[in-house]
Motif scaffolding. Structure first.
Motif, PDB file in Angstrom:
ATOM      1  N   THR A 121      37.769  51.573  37.218  1.00  0.00           N
ATOM      2  CA  THR A 121      36.408  52.062  37.461  1.00  0.00           C
ATOM      3  C   THR A 121      36.224  52.709  38.831  1.00  0.00           C
ATOM      4  OG1 THR A 121      35.624  49.972  38.419  1.00  0.00           O
ATOM      5  CG2 THR A 121      35.550  50.194  36.007  1.00  0.00           C
ATOM      6  N   GLY A 122      37.114  52.405  39.777  1.00  0.00           N
ATOM      7  CA  GLY A 122      36.958  52.900  41.139  1.00  0.00           C
ATOM      8  C   GLY A 122      35.910  52.160  41.937  1.00  0.00           C
ATOM      9  N   LYS A 123      35.365  51.084  41.392  1.00  0.00           N
ATOM     10  CA  LYS A 123      34.329  50.319  42.097  1.00  0.00           C
ATOM     11  C   LYS A 123      34.953  49.242  42.975  1.00  0.00           C
ATOM     12  CE  LYS A 123      30.679  51.033  38.652  1.00  0.00           C
ATOM     13  NZ  LYS A 123      29.718  50.374  37.733  1.00  0.00           N
ATOM     14  N   VAL A 124      34.222  48.858  44.029  1.00  0.00           N
ATOM     15  CA  VAL A 124      34.693  47.817  44.932  1.00  0.00           C
ATOM     16  C   VAL A 124      34.815  46.504  44.171  1.00  0.00           C
ATOM     17  CG1 VAL A 124      34.179  46.506  47.021  1.00  0.00           C
ATOM     18  CG2 VAL A 124      33.607  48.940  46.909  1.00  0.00           C
ATOM     19  N   LEU A 125      35.964  45.854  44.309  1.00  0.00           N
ATOM     20  CA  LEU A 125      36.180  44.558  43.659  1.00  0.00           C
ATOM     21  C   LEU A 125      35.602  43.438  44.519  1.00  0.00           C
ATOM     22  CD1 LEU A 125      39.826  44.902  42.309  1.00  0.00           C
ATOM     23  CD2 LEU A 125      37.782  44.468  40.937  1.00  0.00           C
ATOM     24  N   ARG A 126      34.741  42.631  43.926  1.00  0.00           N
ATOM     25  CA  ARG A 126      34.216  41.431  44.578  1.00  0.00           C
ATOM     26  C   ARG A 126      34.978  40.197  44.093  1.00  0.00           C
ATOM     27  NH1 ARG A 126      31.552  44.377  48.321  1.00  0.00           N
ATOM     28  NH2 ARG A 126      30.240  45.930  47.299  1.00  0.00           N
ATOM     29  N   GLN A 127      35.412  40.238  42.842  1.00  0.00           N
ATOM     30  CA  GLN A 127      36.246  39.186  42.260  1.00  0.00           C
ATOM     31  C   GLN A 127      37.387  39.836  41.492  1.00  0.00           C
ATOM     32  OE1 GLN A 127      33.385  36.696  40.045  1.00  0.00           O
ATOM     33  NE2 GLN A 127      33.696  35.154  41.641  1.00  0.00           N
ATOM     34  N   TRP A 128      38.456  39.066  41.333  1.00  0.00           N
ATOM     35  CA  TRP A 128      39.656  39.602  40.686  1.00  0.00           C
ATOM     36  C   TRP A 128      40.292  38.528  39.816  1.00  0.00           C
ATOM     37  CZ3 TRP A 128      45.041  38.589  42.197  1.00  0.00           C
ATOM     38  CH2 TRP A 128      45.964  39.428  41.555  1.00  0.00           C
ATOM     39  N   ALA A 129      40.606  38.884  38.580  1.00  0.00           N
ATOM     40  CA  ALA A 129      41.280  37.971  37.651  1.00  0.00           C
ATOM     41  C   ALA A 129      42.782  38.070  37.895  1.00  0.00           C
ATOM     42  CB  ALA A 129      40.931  38.319  36.214  1.00  0.00           C
ATOM     43  N   ASN A 130      43.359  37.045  38.491  1.00  0.00           N
ATOM     44  CA  ASN A 130      44.784  37.027  38.811  1.00  0.00           C
ATOM     45  C   ASN A 130      45.593  36.929  37.516  1.00  0.00           C
ATOM     46  OD1 ASN A 130      47.438  36.177  39.538  1.00  0.00           O
ATOM     47  ND2 ASN A 130      46.664  35.415  41.486  1.00  0.00           N
ATOM     48  N   PRO A 131      46.388  37.956  37.181  1.00  0.00           N
ATOM     49  CA  PRO A 131      47.111  37.940  35.905  1.00  0.00           C
ATOM     50  C   PRO A 131      48.262  36.945  35.851  1.00  0.00           C
ATOM     51  CG  PRO A 131      47.721  39.869  37.180  1.00  0.00           C
ATOM     52  CD  PRO A 131      46.618  39.199  37.938  1.00  0.00           C
ATOM     53  N   TRP A 132      48.705  36.453  37.005  1.00  0.00           N
ATOM     54  CA  TRP A 132      49.797  35.476  37.035  1.00  0.00           C
ATOM     55  C   TRP A 132      49.280  34.044  36.898  1.00  0.00           C
ATOM     56  CZ3 TRP A 132      49.894  39.812  40.233  1.00  0.00           C
ATOM     57  CH2 TRP A 132      50.957  40.692  40.024  1.00  0.00           C
ATOM     58  N   THR A 133      48.133  33.752  37.492  1.00  0.00           N
ATOM     59  CA  THR A 133      47.634  32.373  37.477  1.00  0.00           C
ATOM     60  C   THR A 133      46.500  32.155  36.484  1.00  0.00           C
ATOM     61  OG1 THR A 133      45.936  32.757  39.183  1.00  0.00           O
ATOM     62  CG2 THR A 133      48.169  32.221  39.942  1.00  0.00           C
ATOM     63  N   GLY A 134      45.859  33.248  36.033  1.00  0.00           N
ATOM     64  CA  GLY A 134      44.710  33.122  35.152  1.00  0.00           C
ATOM     65  C   GLY A 134      43.436  32.726  35.867  1.00  0.00           C
ATOM     66  N   GLU A 135      43.489  32.636  37.193  1.00  0.00           N
ATOM     67  CA  GLU A 135      42.337  32.218  37.981  1.00  0.00           C
ATOM     68  C   GLU A 135      41.586  33.437  38.507  1.00  0.00           C
ATOM     69  OE1 GLU A 135      41.409  29.166  41.738  1.00  0.00           O
ATOM     70  OE2 GLU A 135      43.467  29.590  41.108  1.00  0.00           O
ATOM     71  N   THR A 136      40.265  33.365  38.529  1.00  0.00           N
ATOM     72  CA  THR A 136      39.443  34.409  39.123  1.00  0.00           C
ATOM     73  C   THR A 136      39.148  34.038  40.571  1.00  0.00           C
ATOM     74  OG1 THR A 136      38.444  35.056  37.025  1.00  0.00           O
ATOM     75  CG2 THR A 136      37.250  35.652  39.034  1.00  0.00           C
ATOM     76  N   VAL A 137      39.483  34.950  41.484  1.00  0.00           N
ATOM     77  CA  VAL A 137      39.349  34.664  42.912  1.00  0.00           C
ATOM     78  C   VAL A 137      38.419  35.697  43.549  1.00  0.00           C
ATOM     79  CG1 VAL A 137      41.622  33.596  43.096  1.00  0.00           C
ATOM     80  CG2 VAL A 137      41.395  36.064  43.443  1.00  0.00           C
ATOM     81  N   ASP A 138      37.824  35.311  44.677  1.00  0.00           N
ATOM     82  CA  ASP A 138      36.998  36.239  45.445  1.00  0.00           C
ATOM     83  C   ASP A 138      37.898  37.174  46.247  1.00  0.00           C
ATOM     84  OD1 ASP A 138      34.648  35.069  44.525  1.00  0.00           O
ATOM     85  OD2 ASP A 138      34.555  33.643  46.193  1.00  0.00           O
ATOM     86  N   VAL A 139      37.508  38.419  46.334  1.00  0.00           N
ATOM     87  CA  VAL A 139      38.289  39.439  47.026  1.00  0.00           C
ATOM     88  C   VAL A 139      37.757  39.614  48.445  1.00  0.00           C
ATOM     89  CG1 VAL A 139      38.978  41.866  47.045  1.00  0.00           C
ATOM     90  CG2 VAL A 139      38.775  40.628  44.870  1.00  0.00           C
ATOM     91  N   MET A 140      38.648  39.589  49.412  1.00  0.00           N
ATOM     92  CA  MET A 140      38.285  39.830  50.811  1.00  0.00           C
ATOM     93  C   MET A 140      38.850  41.173  51.247  1.00  0.00           C
ATOM     94  SD  MET A 140      39.331  37.843  54.341  1.00  0.00           S
ATOM     95  CE  MET A 140      40.759  38.923  54.589  1.00  0.00           C
ATOM     96  N   PRO A 141      38.006  42.163  51.526  1.00  0.00           N
ATOM     97  CA  PRO A 141      38.528  43.433  52.059  1.00  0.00           C
ATOM     98  C   PRO A 141      39.276  43.205  53.366  1.00  0.00           C
ATOM     99  CG  PRO A 141      36.216  43.624  51.441  1.00  0.00           C
ATOM    100  CD  PRO A 141      36.545  42.166  51.397  1.00  0.00           C
ATOM    101  N   ILE A 142      40.185  44.081  53.662  1.00  0.00           N
ATOM    102  CA  ILE A 142      40.801  44.061  54.986  1.00  0.00           C
ATOM    103  C   ILE A 142      39.767  44.553  55.977  1.00  0.00           C
ATOM    104  CG2 ILE A 142      42.555  45.144  56.437  1.00  0.00           C
ATOM    105  CD1 ILE A 142      44.339  45.189  53.892  1.00  0.00           C
ATOM    106  N   ASN A 143      39.372  43.713  56.909  1.00  0.00           N
ATOM    107  CA  ASN A 143      38.379  44.096  57.916  1.00  0.00           C
ATOM    108  C   ASN A 143      38.770  43.492  59.253  1.00  0.00           C
ATOM    109  OD1 ASN A 143      36.134  41.506  57.962  1.00  0.00           O
ATOM    110  ND2 ASN A 143      37.372  41.755  56.133  1.00  0.00           N
ATOM    111  N   ASN A 144      39.643  44.208  59.929  1.00  0.00           N
ATOM    112  CA  ASN A 144      40.251  43.722  61.162  1.00  0.00           C
ATOM    113  C   ASN A 144      39.543  44.299  62.380  1.00  0.00           C
ATOM    114  OD1 ASN A 144      42.106  42.375  59.580  1.00  0.00           O
ATOM    115  ND2 ASN A 144      43.632  44.013  59.698  1.00  0.00           N
TER     116      ASN A 144
END
Length: 300
Positions: A109-132
């Motif tokens: 979709t090209g939209k910013v991800l806030r959550q992501w379904a991890n295909p290896w673990t099956g767990e949905t996790v919150d996404v943290m942008p790189i912001n250094n």
């Protein structure tokens, strides 16, 4: 991340003539002019003047025994400035201060991800942008700490000029781990690769071109992002991106402009030129992010 490694390592890659008020045709074989060119690549021609880099690319998984997967699209930016510094032995040089932001986007979709379904673990996790913030460099001078003159490893062809490939190998203790990593593992292991190209006339003729706008390509092979919660699984992620120095932040893609306005307003300006804070990395920011989330009351 992107510019932390480049500035820490490639600041060894200002404009001395412009800093002294004189515009001229630069000679890369002269240490002072080579230093000036390096400042034009990283920032611009004037102390304290903000410069913005943008990059865009794709992020893949690399796991032994399985096909690579396109995990995310990436949109990133870095806003910086360079300031003159003086040393009693090495003379006048420059130092860069900056902050960087990189968004992980849904490849469909090209939209910013806030959550992501991890295909290896099956767990949905919150996404943290790189912001250094910050991502600052050590001062660079026309004479190195070893007494040798500053040089630029370059190749010039048909009006284009290239920095020779710059590889930055990284291997250090992960800030998320404990005190025994030399014994049990847990080191952060990565490599970042940078390549710059620019118009030779634009870069060298400061009389006609006060500012140059180089093109940059960037590849990074690194450990999984900590927010992916991979639980020590074997594998790496591969970032592959290209970008350039912009005329202003107004040229950033809308998705970055919107995210900065909504959630990262300090990224409209670089840090102050005398910023003395320690540099941030994805790992130190994640550690603080997790602590902040743990401190929030339930339901907030």
């Amino acid at each position: 991340m992107f510019w932390h490694r480049l500035t820490a390592f490639g600041a060894a890659l200002t404009i001395a003539g412009t800093a002294h008020g004189a515009q001229k045709l630069l000679d890369p074989a002269t240490p002072a002019d080579a230093l000036e060119i390096s400042k034009r690549v990283q920032c611009g021609e004037a102390d304290g003047k903000p410069a913005v880099y943008h990059w865009s690319g794709k992020i893949y998984s690399r796991v032994e025994g399985e096909p690579d997967r396109l995990l995310f699209l990436g949109e990133g930016m870095n806003i910086r400035t360079c300031v003159s510094v003086s040393d009693p032995q090495r003379g006048t040089g420059w130092r860069q201060v900056s902050r960087e932001l990189m968004l992980f986007l849904d490849p469909a979709t090209g939209k910013v991800l806030r959550q992501w379904a991890n295909p290896w673990t099956g767990e949905t996790v919150d996404v943290m942008p790189i912001n250094n913030d910050p991502v600052n460099s050590r001062p660079t001078f026309a004479t190195g700490a070893d007494g040798k003159p500053f040089t630029l490893p370059t190749l010039r062809r048909e009006g284009r000029w290239f920095y020779m490939p710059l590889e930055v190998p990284l291997f250090y203790s992960n800030p998320l781990t404990g005190d025994y990593q030399d014994y049990v593992g847990g080191k952060y292991h990565a490599m970042e690769i940078f390549d710059f190209a620019f118009d030779a006339n634009e870069m060298l003729d400061t009389r006609k071109f006060p500012t140059a706008h180089p093109i940059v390509s960037w590849v990074r092979l690194s450990d999984w992002m900590p927010w992916m919660k991979m639980r020590g699984r074997e594998g790496k992620i591969v970032f592959n991106a290209m970008g350039n120095k912009l005329a202003s932040a107004d040229e950033l893609p809308k998705v970055l402009q919107d995210e900065i306005a909504a959630n990262y307003p300090i990224y409209v300006n670089p840090p102050p030129g005398d910023d003395a804070r320690p540099n941030a990395t994805t790992w130190t920011v994640f550690k603080a992010w997790q602590a902040q989330r743990a401190a929030k009351p339930a339901g907030h």
